[in-house]
Design a protein around this motif. Structure first.
Motif, short mmCIF file in Angstrom:
data_model
loop_
_atom_site.label_atom_id
_atom_site.label_comp_id
_atom_site.label_asym_id
_atom_site.label_seq_id
_atom_site.Cartn_x
_atom_site.Cartn_y
_atom_site.Cartn_z
N GLY A 211 0.27 0.43 5.21
CA GLY A 211 1.36 1.15 5.83
C GLY A 211 1.96 0.43 7.02
N VAL A 212 1.85 -0.87 7.07
CA VAL A 212 2.44 -1.64 8.16
C VAL A 212 3.95 -1.69 7.95
CG1 VAL A 212 2.48 -3.89 9.31
CG2 VAL A 212 0.34 -3.02 8.37
N ARG B 86 6.97 7.02 2.47
CA ARG B 86 5.94 6.38 1.65
C ARG B 86 5.01 5.55 2.54
NH1 ARG B 86 7.25 5.75 -3.90
NH2 ARG B 86 5.08 5.16 -4.12
N ARG B 87 5.62 4.82 3.50
CA ARG B 87 4.84 4.00 4.40
C ARG B 87 3.86 4.85 5.21
NH1 ARG B 87 4.14 2.67 9.28
NH2 ARG B 87 5.68 4.12 10.08
N ARG B 92 -2.78 5.88 5.64
CA ARG B 92 -3.28 7.07 6.31
C ARG B 92 -3.84 8.09 5.31
NH1 ARG B 92 -0.10 9.60 11.05
NH2 ARG B 92 1.49 10.14 9.56
N ARG B 93 -3.07 8.39 4.27
CA ARG B 93 -3.54 9.37 3.29
C ARG B 93 -4.13 8.70 2.05
NH1 ARG B 93 -1.38 14.28 3.72
NH2 ARG B 93 -3.38 14.78 2.78
N ILE B 94 -3.48 7.64 1.60
CA ILE B 94 -3.96 6.91 0.43
C ILE B 94 -4.14 5.45 0.83
CG2 ILE B 94 -3.55 6.36 -1.99
CD1 ILE B 94 -1.45 8.53 -2.08
N ALA B 95 -5.34 4.92 0.62
CA ALA B 95 -5.59 3.53 0.99
C ALA B 95 -6.04 2.76 -0.24
CB ALA B 95 -6.65 3.45 2.08
N HIS B 122 -0.09 3.35 12.28
CA HIS B 122 0.24 4.76 12.16
C HIS B 122 0.17 5.46 13.51
CE1 HIS B 122 0.52 4.68 7.80
NE2 HIS B 122 -0.47 3.81 7.85
N GLY B 123 0.31 4.68 14.59
CA GLY B 123 0.50 5.28 15.90
C GLY B 123 -0.75 5.48 16.75
N THR B 124 -1.92 5.05 16.27
CA THR B 124 -3.11 5.17 17.11
C THR B 124 -3.03 4.14 18.24
OG1 THR B 124 -4.32 5.66 15.09
CG2 THR B 124 -5.63 5.20 17.05
#
Lengths: 304, 539
Positions: A211-212, B86-87, B92-95, B122-124
């Protein structure tokens, strides 16, 4: 790292010695400086005297031995033409060339990396095709021709910039612009190719699965990997400019080391030729070393 | 209808390629719930990875095109969401984790950073992400997590890299983990460890696990349900037990019957004068010893299997005997004469009798040479074998012998499938009528069903032509039906050697036992027993 530098230095020194020997004897083949510097009607006595002063009377091997002996104490001899230490004359010219090369290569690198990356990211798009076409033209255009056309159009025709010489910022524009074109065209193509390979690599897929965002994928994940082959080409091109952009410097009357070398050869100023060759050789050695260091910094696999 | 965590409905994907449209998957439907493991089983080209790539938005369009279907994640159709949405889901949900972790990790960044990036993307906050990365590295069993954080992918072993990939995927505790052939490139013992780690983590987090594999053994070990794919379609679905015992589709049955290691083992042979005997064969690279005094014999017409994990020195043996590398010491007696002391000219003569087939025929066959040129090149080097007028006829004969057609002679390697290419490599090795062929992982890169065919071919060549084989493999079941004797190697040493029956039925050394226990059996019941044995051995 230190061992690598040491090894490089030794092997470079060997080639430098060979180069000096070769150039020393080759330059003597160009003829007798006395014939050039003295008036046509100078007497044989005056000529002998001139040769005596400049040490040109002794047998070649003796001259060579003396030259090497002087070199050992960092004495590069006198310039016949300028009647000053040759090394001073060369370093002056080299300073000009170094500035020119640094500015040009910095601009080239920035522009080529951005353009090449964008072209790779939008592969097949109009932008990509335009970039590819322009870079191909740039990489294949002869610089002496571009230089002359540029003078005709921008200096003579439009009168925007001076035709030659130095002095103001304006004097730099045309030489830089002309020198820019060829390495730029070449490096855009290398960057585009390297970026395409890197963008298609498995770790980019991983980054997308993580997700980058697109921007870090291009500028963090891909670019650093893609820069490895690019650096080699940048180094080559920079070395070529440091060697003296002979044609371009001559056309624009730019007092760099390239023009100096041509002038010294034409005027049989042997000590200046030799000093110029040694200085540029050293510059190229340093350049290559910087490339190796950059490589090691970018790629941890080389470090270990 | 109850809502599934992830459900594919009637998904079709095609690719626009230079050779026209390729329908990669057609009308594929499956679903995955929390805490369960679904396996997608198929061979190369079956389209088994395509649906997972579609879930992760990893299909490049163009050339890819999703022509129909829905991908419902918690009831939302992912295909209707925009790129940014999608990103947000990815990572986060699907890896996802992949085969070959070395190429899937970025070589120029430390692994700690790469694991933390999943969270920071994802913002951490960076600090928190790094702490989480360290925790995960420790959780997946990498020693000294603090040092590991700063290391680069090339500094880890294959199994560790896959553990790091798993850590990276789990950074944000995803609801679904997709694992695409996660253990294919790993040694058997490492494979077993990675699979059990995946199982443990699934029980801890309750995530759904989608496992893509070509290996029935992996399905038997870990899956709750499985779908079998062939040619872009699902041909059968069910529990591993059902699939194994009550398969109805011919393809599934073919896969099951092709699984190696289920046939009759060969009877012991009476001892004869050896063709090749190695005595004290050693190889050192600087201070590293790759091979510590190997002693073994190869009899005429027998198959000696050399098994071991990566780094065990099994390929070194082959390279030393063939003088592809110089040995540091010892002897390799070929019919009583030492190969290692022969001059290059003498060696060239002997080479006729000793041939080799390599692992990857794509790389070992010259892409610019036609099959005819590849096979006949041997006769151009060894002039006295065959007059040029008979080359073409003999090439055609050889091609028929390895199950190809005579008209294939004028084609180029890229026009063949992997299995066919390996047949070409075998035909090339046969051209000089050798007495011994060394096969270095010759079937490892092939699909199971193709693997079975190639092994059958090699068995036929041994029985009909009396060729001896040294068969190097990392996979024990593959050698079980084919070998006469087995040599087990570990860390440059031969730990055990014996007849195939002795090694498989009564292994003496703990390492051989571990290796056998780590192998995955396609029968879920057998596999459950094995797992118990393995755990007992560990305890």
């Amino acid at each position: 790292m230190q061992r690598m530098i040491g090894k490089r230095a030794v092997s470079s020194l060997i080639s430098l010695v060979g180069l000096v020997v070769l150039v020393f004897f080759l330059s003597r083949l160009t003829g007798d400086p006395a014939a050039l510097y003295l008036p046509i009607d100078a007497s044989e006595e005056m000529r002998q005297n001139f040769r005596e002063i400049h040490g040109l009377n002794d047998p070649l091997l003796v001259q060579f031995g003396r030259y090497i002996g002087d070199l050992a104490v960092l004495d590069f001899g006198e310039s016949i033409r300028k009647a000053r230490p040759a090394i001073e004359v060369v370093l002056e010219g080299f300073a000009w060339t170094l500035q020119l090369a640094l500015i040009t290569m910095t601009l080239v690198t920035l522009a080529a990396v951005v353009l090449g990356s964008l072209a790779a990211f939008r592969v097949g798009s109009l932008f990509d095709r335009l970039a590819s076409m322009l870079s191909l033209i740039g990489a294949s255009a002869p610089d002496f021709w571009i230089a002359i056309v540029a003078i005709v159009v921008f200096s003579v025709g439009l009168g925007w910039v001076p035709t030659s010489g130095t002095g103001t910022v304006w004097h730099w524009i045309l030489p830089i612009a002309v020198l820019f074109i060829r390495p730029f065209g070449l490096i855009v193509q290398v960057v585009r190719g390297a970026m395409l390979t890197a963008l298609g690599s498995a770790y980019v897929k991983t980054a997308r699965a993580k997700g980058v965002r697109n921007r870090p994928i291009i500028f963090v994940h891909t670019l650093r990997n893609a820069m490895l082959p690019v650096i080699t080409v940048i180094g080559d091109q920079a070395a070529a400019l440091l060697n003296g952009a002979v044609v371009v410097e001559t056309i624009f009357g730019f007092p760099g080391v390239g023009k100096l070398m041509i002038d010294s050869i034409l005027q049989r100023d042997f000590n200046v030729i030799l000093a110029a060759i040694m200085v540029t050789a050293l510059a190229i050695f340093v350049m290559n070393l910087l490339i190796d260091i950059a490589y090691a910094l970018l790629d941890p696999r080389i470090r270990t | 209808m109850a809502e599934h965590l992830l459900e594919l409905r009637d998904l079709s994907v095609r690719f626009h390629t230079a050779r026209g449209l390729v329908q990669a998957v057609q009308g594929v439907s499956w679903h995955l719930d929390r805490g369960e493991t679904l396996a997608i089983l198929g061979e190369s080209g079956s389209g088994k990875s395509v649906s997972a790539s579609a879930v992760m938005n990893l299909i490049d369009c163009p050339p890819g095109e999703i022509t129909s279907g829905q991908i419902l994640f918690e009831g939302r159709d992912l295909l209707t969401l925009n790129e940014e949405a999608r990103r947000e889901i990815n990572g986060r949900r699907i890896a996802m984790i992949f085969q070959d972790p070395l190429s899937h990790l970025n070589p120029v960044y430390p692994v700690g950073w790469q694991i933390a990036e999943t969270a920071t993307a994802h913002g951490t906050p960076a600090q928190e992400a790094r702490a989480r990365a360290r925790e995960l590295i420790a959780r997946v069993g990498i020693p000294d997590p603090d040092a590991a954080m700063r290391k680069y992918p090339h500094q880890f072993s294959g199994g560790q890299r896959q553990r790091l990939m798993i850590a990276m995927a789990l950074a944000l505790k995803p609801d679904i983990l997709i694992a695409d052939e996660p253990t294919t490139a790993l040694d058997v013992t490492v494979q077993a460890e990675v699979l059990s780690l995946l199982g443990e983590l699934q029980r801890e987090t309750g995530m759904g696990l989608l496992l893509i594999t070509h290996d029935l053994g992996v399905v038997a070990e870990i899956a709750d349900r499985a779908v079998v794919m062939e040619g872009g379609r699902i041909v059968e679905a069910g529990t591993p037990y059902d699939l194994y015992h009550n398969a109805t589709h011919p393809y599934t049955r073919k896969l099951i019957s092709a699984a190696p290691g289920r046939g009759e083992m060969r009877a012991d042979r009476a001892p004869v004068t050896p063709l090749l005997s190695c005595r004290g064969l050693r190889k050192e690279y600087g201070s590293f010893t790759a091979l510590k005094g190997a002693e073994f014999d190869v009899m005429p017409g027998e198959c000696l299997a050399v098994v071991g994990e990566s780094g065990s020195g099994k390929s070194t043996v082959a390279r030393l005997v063939l003088r592809l590398e110089e040995a540091s010491g010892g002897q390799a007696l070929w019919k009583g004469e030492d190969l290692l002391t022969k001059t290059p000219r003498e060696m060239a003569k002997v080479r006729r009798q000793l041939q080799m087939v390599f692992q990857d025929p794509t790389q070992s066959l010259n892409p610019r040479m036609s099959v005819y040129e590849i096979i006949s090149e041997a006769w151009a080097i060894h002039r006295d074998v065959l007059p040029k007028s008979r080359w073409r006829g003999r090439v055609q004969e050889l091609l028929e012998q390895v199950g190809l057609k005579p008209e294939h002679a004028d084609r180029y390697p890229h026009q063949f499938s992997g299995g066919q290419r390996q047949r070409i490599a075998i035909a090339r090795a046969l051209a000089l009528e050798p007495e011994l062929i060394i096969c270095d992982e010759a079937v490892s890169a092939l699909d199971v069903s193709i693997q079975a065919q190639v092994i059958q071919l090699l068995g036929r060549l041994r029985d009909e032509l009396g060729i001896a084989f040294v068969f190097i493999a990392h996979d024990l079941p593959v050698v079980r039906d084919f070998a006469d004797r087995v040599l087990v190697m570990q860390k440059g040493e031969i730990v055990e050697q014996g007849s195939v029956r002795q090694i498989f039925d009564a292994p003496r050394e703990p390492y051989t036992q571990r290796l056998l226990a780590a192998g995955l059996d396609p029968d879920p019941e057998v596999q459950a027993r094995r797992r118990a044995e393995r755990l007992a051995l560990q305890a």
